[in-house]
Design a protein around this motif. Structure first.
Motif, short mmCIF file in Angstrom:
data_model
loop_
_atom_site.label_atom_id
_atom_site.label_comp_id
_atom_site.label_asym_id
_atom_site.label_seq_id
_atom_site.Cartn_x
_atom_site.Cartn_y
_atom_site.Cartn_z
N ILE A 162 46.53 44.48 52.02
CA ILE A 162 44.93 44.38 52.52
C ILE A 162 44.18 44.31 51.19
CG2 ILE A 162 43.21 45.07 53.82
CD1 ILE A 162 45.36 44.00 55.53
N ASP A 163 44.09 45.43 50.26
CA ASP A 163 43.55 45.28 49.13
C ASP A 163 43.53 43.97 48.25
OD1 ASP A 163 42.42 47.76 49.68
OD2 ASP A 163 43.88 48.85 48.47
N ALA A 164 44.73 43.36 47.99
CA ALA A 164 45.39 42.49 47.23
C ALA A 164 44.45 41.19 47.92
CB ALA A 164 46.76 41.98 47.25
N LEU A 165 44.56 41.35 49.31
CA LEU A 165 43.97 39.83 50.08
C LEU A 165 42.65 39.84 49.79
CD1 LEU A 165 46.32 39.85 53.20
CD2 LEU A 165 46.33 38.19 51.24
N GLN A 166 41.97 41.15 50.09
CA GLN A 166 40.40 41.10 50.05
C GLN A 166 39.85 40.83 48.81
OE1 GLN A 166 39.61 45.13 51.47
NE2 GLN A 166 39.67 44.64 53.66
N LYS A 167 40.46 41.41 47.82
CA LYS A 167 40.16 41.17 46.22
C LYS A 167 40.43 39.53 45.92
CE LYS A 167 40.93 45.59 44.38
NZ LYS A 167 41.60 46.35 43.57
N GLY B 226 40.16 37.27 47.86
CA GLY B 226 38.96 36.45 48.62
C GLY B 226 37.69 36.74 47.88
N ARG B 227 37.27 37.74 47.30
CA ARG B 227 36.01 38.04 46.81
C ARG B 227 36.01 37.51 45.26
NH1 ARG B 227 36.58 43.18 49.20
NH2 ARG B 227 37.05 44.04 46.94
N TYR B 228 37.06 37.56 44.58
CA TYR B 228 37.02 37.27 42.96
C TYR B 228 38.10 36.09 42.82
CZ TYR B 228 35.31 42.01 42.75
OH TYR B 228 34.82 43.21 43.03
N GLU B 229 37.48 35.24 41.84
CA GLU B 229 38.55 34.19 41.60
C GLU B 229 39.33 34.40 40.58
OE1 GLU B 229 35.79 30.79 40.27
OE2 GLU B 229 35.15 30.63 42.66
N LYS B 230 39.11 35.46 39.49
CA LYS B 230 39.88 35.71 38.35
C LYS B 230 41.41 36.35 39.08
CE LYS B 230 36.42 36.18 35.00
NZ LYS B 230 35.85 37.05 34.05
N THR B 231 42.48 36.16 38.51
CA THR B 231 43.77 36.57 38.82
C THR B 231 43.82 38.16 38.42
OG1 THR B 231 44.49 34.43 38.52
CG2 THR B 231 46.23 36.32 38.58
N ASP B 232 43.45 38.46 37.31
CA ASP B 232 43.42 39.88 36.92
C ASP B 232 42.90 40.92 37.86
OD1 ASP B 232 41.01 39.29 36.32
OD2 ASP B 232 40.65 40.16 34.33
N LYS B 233 41.91 40.28 38.63
CA LYS B 233 41.21 41.25 39.72
C LYS B 233 42.20 41.63 40.83
CE LYS B 233 37.19 41.27 37.84
NZ LYS B 233 36.46 42.75 37.27
N PHE B 234 43.03 40.78 41.19
CA PHE B 234 43.92 41.14 42.46
C PHE B 234 45.48 41.31 42.06
CE2 PHE B 234 43.39 36.47 42.57
CZ PHE B 234 44.57 36.20 42.34
N TYR B 235 45.76 41.01 40.83
CA TYR B 235 47.27 40.61 40.53
C TYR B 235 47.85 42.15 40.61
CZ TYR B 235 51.44 39.59 37.94
OH TYR B 235 52.64 39.23 37.30
N ASN B 236 47.41 42.95 40.18
CA ASN B 236 48.06 44.18 40.12
C ASN B 236 48.27 44.77 41.67
OD1 ASN B 236 47.97 44.79 37.33
ND2 ASN B 236 46.02 45.67 37.39
N ASP B 237 47.34 44.35 42.58
CA ASP B 237 47.59 44.80 43.69
C ASP B 237 48.61 43.89 44.46
OD1 ASP B 237 45.76 47.00 44.09
OD2 ASP B 237 44.11 45.45 44.42
N PHE B 238 48.57 42.67 44.08
CA PHE B 238 49.58 41.75 44.91
C PHE B 238 51.04 42.17 44.25
CE2 PHE B 238 52.24 38.05 43.66
CZ PHE B 238 52.27 37.18 44.97
N VAL B 239 51.49 42.34 43.07
CA VAL B 239 52.50 42.85 42.56
C VAL B 239 53.03 44.19 43.03
CG1 VAL B 239 53.77 43.66 40.31
CG2 VAL B 239 52.12 41.79 40.25
N GLU B 240 52.05 45.21 43.31
CA GLU B 240 52.42 46.48 43.68
C GLU B 240 52.95 46.20 45.10
OE1 GLU B 240 50.44 50.61 45.14
OE2 GLU B 240 49.15 49.11 43.87
N THR B 241 52.14 45.07 45.96
CA THR B 241 52.78 44.95 47.48
C THR B 241 54.19 44.41 47.44
OG1 THR B 241 50.27 44.36 48.08
CG2 THR B 241 51.97 43.51 49.48
#
Length: 490
Positions: free
Chosen positions: A119-124, A126-141
């Motif tokens: 959920i955190d990865a998907l929300q980030k 949607g809010r940020y265009e930069k990959t580094d903002k949601f990448y860590n959550d994506f990898v963790e998921t």
């Protein structure tokens, strides 16, 4: 039903066999269903575990797809497959071994982390265009998803090992149940065979004994031993009947032999008896010829009546008229039909004579339905019964008594009831009167007609063996019923 009857014992034997078979079948079905339920539960849990893995994989697929498509449907599919996996995890909590429960709890925690991280990865995203903002959550998921699959594999192996042990226990139990069922079936079968053998022996042995004795009788040997009791009602009755039959045949043979000897002796006396009979007939004829002519008797009574009228002796006139009517009726109606009103009228004449003789010692009550007065009845049927009730019931009592004559309808019958409160009779006396020979002399006031004669004429007239019935009790009185069918009344 008689407990010793053959029918009862056969039904009991069949019932025992049926109950035993039903018990075995019920036990087998019950055990089979228990094992089947265990097997079904194991297979269902294995299917659910596999389905959990598939749902997590599908959820991860739509999670990845959302980052490229950004469509709402992919997001919803991601959550839907997660929720389905979570429900299935909850359904696995029952009937698990300890190791599987620990793994299941870890898997539940991983799934919670998987959802939060996703959920955190998907929300980030949607809010940020930069990959580094949601990448860590994506990898963790993604990593958590892989961990979930590893734990599902562990859970699958743990539950499989557990099921292997359960299967061994079920297999041993199933073998034991089969052994118990086989032993029960063998025991019940042996018992049923033994019971059937004993039962058939109880039937066949006495029957064979009867057959043996019947063969002896057919060869002329009537000296048979007493047949043993079998304990079966029908066969015992058959044996008793056979013994009685043989005894009766023996008596009949002896009687025939004795009669043959007597017949030979009687033939020697036949000519002498015929001569004696002729002499008796001649004597009887002379006696009949010397009797008073009934017309002379009636003329004499009429003459006495006229004299009583001249002398104004009314009671004497009435008494002589009653005697005259009674004698005339008894002589003229012996072998003829009469109407009930004629019979009742002649009874009234007899009643008047007895009331004149005995005064208050005797009382007569006569009650006849008007629509029943024209019933046809053999002549001189009722008066001898009234006379008999008076002579044997009322006259011997010092204080006298009452005689009631009632004629009424009851269902399909006309009932003539003659009841007295005289001294009555015991069973032996009553049977003796009913069995008395018609030729035996009867002591009466007006005729020589006895009860047996009346009964025989009623039975012949109405062609009915149940037309006459008598009840009596000592010191209480006697009641006579003449029961005429309504078809005979008209």
């Amino acid at each position: 039903m008689n407990k010793n009857s053959l029918k009862f014992k056969l039904l009991l034997l069949i019932l025992i066999i049926v109950i035993c078979m039903v018990f075995i079948n019920f036990y087998t079905i019950l055990q089979g269903r228990t094992v089947e339920k265990k097997y079904s539960n194991m297979i269902n849990k294995m299917i659910v575990i596999d389905s959990v893995g598939k749902n997590i994989t599908n959820s991860t697929f739509y999670f990845d797809k959302y980052f490229s498509s950004k469509t709402r449907s992919d997001y919803e599919e991601y959550l839907k497959f997660y929720d389905e996996a979570r429900k299935q995890i909850n359904s696995l909590e029952e009937d698990l071994n300890t190791d599987s429960l620990y793994i299941l709890r870890d898997l539940e925690n991983l799934l919670d982390s998987y959802r939060e991280s996703g959920i955190d990865a998907l929300q980030k995203f949607g809010r940020y265009e930069k990959t580094d903002k949601f990448y860590n959550d994506f990898v963790e998921t993604k990593q958590i998803s892989e961990y979930c699959n590893e734990y599902i594999y562990k859970l699958h192996n743990s539950y499989l090992n557990y099921n292997r042990n359960v299967y061994k226990v079920l297999d041993e139990r199933n073998k034991l149940n089969n052994l118990i069922t086989t032993i029960l079936f063998f025991i019940i079968t042996c018992n049923c065979i033994m019971i059937a053998f004993i039962f058939s022996k109880d039937i066949t042995d006495p029957i064979e004994e009867l057959v043996t004795n019947a063969n002896k009788v057919s060869k002329g040997n009537f000296d048979i031993v007493k047949i043993n009791k079998s304990g079966i009602y029908e066969i015992d009755i058959l044996g008793e009947g056979f013994e009685t039959m043989v005894k009766d045949i023996n008596k009949l043979i002896n009687t025939i032999q004795e009669n043959a000897i007597l017949e030979k002796k009687l033939k020697d006396q036949q000519m002498i008896n015929l001569q004696v009979e002729n002499m008796l007939k001649e004597t009887q004829l002379k006696v009949l010829q010397s009797q008073i002519n009934p017309h002379f008797l009636f003329n004499t009574l009429n003459c006495v009546t006229q004299t009583a009228i001249i002398e104004e002796a009314c009671e004497t006139e009435k008494l002589i008229n009653s005697i005259s009517q009674l004698l005339r009726y008894s002589l003229s109606m012996m072998d003829n039909q009469a109407y009930l009103k004629d019979e009742i009228n002649i009874i009234k004449q007899y009643v008047y004579i007895q009331e004149t003789r005995f005064g208050d010692r005797v009382k007569f009550n006569i009650n006849v339905g008007k629509d029943l007065e024209n019933i046809k009845i053999p002549g001189m049927s009722l008066q001898p019964l009234i006379e008999n009730a008076f002579i044997h019931g009322i006259e011997p009592k010092e204080d006298g008594g009452v005689i009631d004559i009632d004629v009424y309808k009851e269902k399909n019958f006309c009932i003539i009831k003659i009841e007295d409160n005289g001294q009555g009779m015991d069973i032996e006396t009553l049977n003796a009167i009913l069995k008395k020979d018609d030729k035996e002399k009867h002591i009466g006031h007006t005729t020589g007609i006895g009860i047996k004669n009346v009964i025989n004429r009623l039975k012949l007239f109405y062609n009915d063996e149940d037309v006459f019935h008598i009840e009596s009790e000592e010191d209480k009185g006697t009641t006579i019923y003449i029961k005429i069918r309504r078809g005979e009344v008209n």
